[in-house]
Design an enzyme around this catalytic site. Sequence first.
Site, PDB file in Angstrom:
ATOM      1  N   ASP A 370       0.825  -1.200   0.000  1.00  0.00           N
ATOM      2  CA  ASP A 370       0.000   0.000   0.000  1.00  0.00           C
ATOM      3  C   ASP A 370       0.862   1.255   0.000  1.00  0.00           C
ATOM      4  O   ASP A 370       2.003   1.252  -0.466  1.00  0.00           O
ATOM      5  CB  ASP A 370      -0.965  -0.056   1.202  1.00  0.00           C
ATOM      6  N   ARG A 447      -7.070  16.429   3.515  1.00  0.00           N
ATOM      7  CA  ARG A 447      -6.111  15.331   3.624  1.00  0.00           C
ATOM      8  C   ARG A 447      -4.744  15.751   3.078  1.00  0.00           C
ATOM      9  O   ARG A 447      -3.992  14.950   2.536  1.00  0.00           O
ATOM     10  CB  ARG A 447      -6.622  14.089   2.891  1.00  0.00           C
ATOM     11  N   ASP A 482      -6.730   4.350  -5.875  1.00  0.00           N
ATOM     12  CA  ASP A 482      -7.446   5.078  -4.826  1.00  0.00           C
ATOM     13  C   ASP A 482      -7.765   6.499  -5.286  1.00  0.00           C
ATOM     14  O   ASP A 482      -7.154   7.018  -6.233  1.00  0.00           O
ATOM     15  CB  ASP A 482      -6.599   5.123  -3.553  1.00  0.00           C
ATOM     16  N   CYS A 529     -10.985   2.127  -5.599  1.00  0.00           N
ATOM     17  CA  CYS A 529     -11.071   2.512  -4.191  1.00  0.00           C
ATOM     18  C   CYS A 529     -11.204   4.020  -4.143  1.00  0.00           C
ATOM     19  O   CYS A 529     -10.560   4.732  -4.910  1.00  0.00           O
ATOM     20  CB  CYS A 529      -9.837   2.048  -3.427  1.00  0.00           C
ATOM     21  N   ASP A 551     -13.835   1.468   4.038  1.00  0.00           N
ATOM     22  CA  ASP A 551     -12.677   1.455   4.935  1.00  0.00           C
ATOM     23  C   ASP A 551     -13.018   0.801   6.270  1.00  0.00           C
ATOM     24  O   ASP A 551     -12.115   0.449   7.037  1.00  0.00           O
ATOM     25  CB  ASP A 551     -12.185   2.882   5.186  1.00  0.00           C
TER      26      ASP A 551
END
Length: 731
Positions: A370, A447, A482, A529, A551
Amino acid sequence: MKQGSGDVNVQTSRGGEQVGIAYDETHRVWLLRTPHSAYAVACPSSVTVHHQEIPDPLLHVYWGEPVTLADAVHIGTVKRQRWSRRGFESPLDGAEEYPVRGGIRFGRAALAARFGATRSIEWRLVGSNTTRDGDTHQLTVEFADGPLHLALHYRIRADTDVIERWAVVTNTGDTPIELDRFDSATWTVPEADEYRLSHLSGRWSAETQLRHQILTDGEFVIGSRRGTTSHQANPWYAIDDGSATEESGTVYSGALAWSGVWQLATQKLSHGGVQVLGGVGHDGFGPYRLAPGESLTAPVFAGLYTADGFGGASRAWHAYQLRHVMPNPDADRPVLYNSWEATGFDVNEENQKALAARAASIGCELFVMDDGWFGARVDDHAGLGDWTVNPERFPNGLAPLIDEVHRLGMDFGIWVEPEMVNPDSDLYREHPDWVYHFADRTRHTMRNQLVLNLARPDVADWLYDRIDALLSDHDIQFVKWDMNRPFTEAGWPAETDNPERLWLDHVHNLYAVLDRLRAKHPGVAFESCSGGGARIDMGILARTDQVWTSDNTDAPDRLIIQHGYSQVYPARAMSCWVTDVPNFLDPRTVPLRYRFHAAMAGVLGVGGDLSEWSDADLAEATDLIAEYKTVRTIVQHGQLYRLRPPSPGLSAVQYVAPDRSEAVVLAYLGAQRFGERPPLLRLAGLDPHARYRVDGVDDPLTGAALHGFGLPLRLNGDYDSTLLHLTRVGD
């Protein structure tokens, strides 16, 4: 194009039913016949509305169980005779197949446009056409009003009752046309005493929760203004009369194949009737400027009629997606291990190799590294956009890790978030205008990141080149794609003629990039994702092999999320992980066996920190993974029956092989109360005349007995669970 009366391109389906398109030239009625349903529209030369002739209205006639063309003609005549004659209402509202803005209409419009000095559409029929390509039949009906040309498309197939609809609008003039609304289709639900709407809603970590509500007069709107499908809603609906159950009753449902901003509007009219309009965009979207000579194609908004309840609708949706939407649908998805919860951003060659060894030892088949392998990525403040291997963490590149993963007998996968950029990155320093922003305004991060303007062709080309290079330079079999930040301040200062096109072009370019990557790297599988389940829809499923459902990996919560997901999307695409307890959301602890059984309801994955698992945990995981592999084909490709919905008591799902030779049951006990035994579990979908051997039962039982009487379950205590494998042993 003129069509003659009679059957046009009619064929016999697998079940012997007539499938195809029939046309009555005298009344201008089309009848679309699927294996178990019929759908009819009419375009009479004119209708009278408040003593005025309205030319060429396209009217909805029928949607339901199979009828003949003569039936459809009769139904259309009766429906017009029953039109409301009240002076303050329009009979066109709720009657038109694709309502437009203008004229004597008060309902919501599927198409609202401005061209020249007008905002009102008065169209005329300019042609129709039916075609057949093998088992696929298509009807196109075309209209025009000056430079505005509209083509409405219908597509049916011999092996499904799903009807695909979409629209194409074209500017045939020499000045721009502004579109304020452009829906894919409008679905009209037959008259009923009551209407119950089912839909999916939620939030991050609580996606796809099933909701029901009785419709009252007015509009109910769901959608996304976030640039993705969204955690908050999903583009699917179902309507029944309030009496349908899991396995009985008439249900009308629809799903939009689009991965960006969207809107579904359900309107219940005061004089009766319900319509659902759906397409791209949101309130305040637009105007979208259609340049001279330009065409815009709306995404497919598919509809389905079933008389077999919500379960029958789900199974029909799943079969349709596996046959006609998803890539490589016949392949079983492997058991994966993902390193995120074990190492977070702190990835390096040594700790990933150690995790890979443990993952392989318990039977995992795909190892996915990841976040944290690239650029200056030591936390979420930097590195996004710099898709080169971090030399400090991987001094010899990724090859040694990939080779070791392959030596252990697993495929190798990797995480990327290529639509995003950190301000602290080489990419942003070189191209600060490559992000969505408004000129001379603050660029607010979420984020610690911004969204790349993938609507720009140069950004889309750059993105393709980066991921193509990653896949070309490394022996990678899986990409976890993602997309964690929704759109805000969605501006495109350089696009002065049509800045709102970014909402559509971002998704179109994303699709194009994925299509190009899949074509060049056919051996690579992709997972969608988006902060969990914020990008799940039939548009992205056409380009990915599975989706990350949420998640939230807490097993009891996931049963609820997976229950809603299963209303429309198949288990073959549902990625489910077993992780450590308690997780980051919930302090509760549930047994490892229960966590595995919850994840076995889809594509099984493991995401816990295997370096902290005990020998007993690893041994139990090894056995459970081996058990899953014996039944995964049934789970991933079988027909789903939701035997008991998620509850504090007993919950259960069942998967039945297409030939009914095998079945898998997953049952979950929440909290045991007062020492009571769980109720008998009645099964479904089996051959009533065949005998089945059931795990833990001495003598084979008929499908009739398993359905009519059921099975006693050996569940005892909170969060106990079981997997039962049934095998047909004779008639």
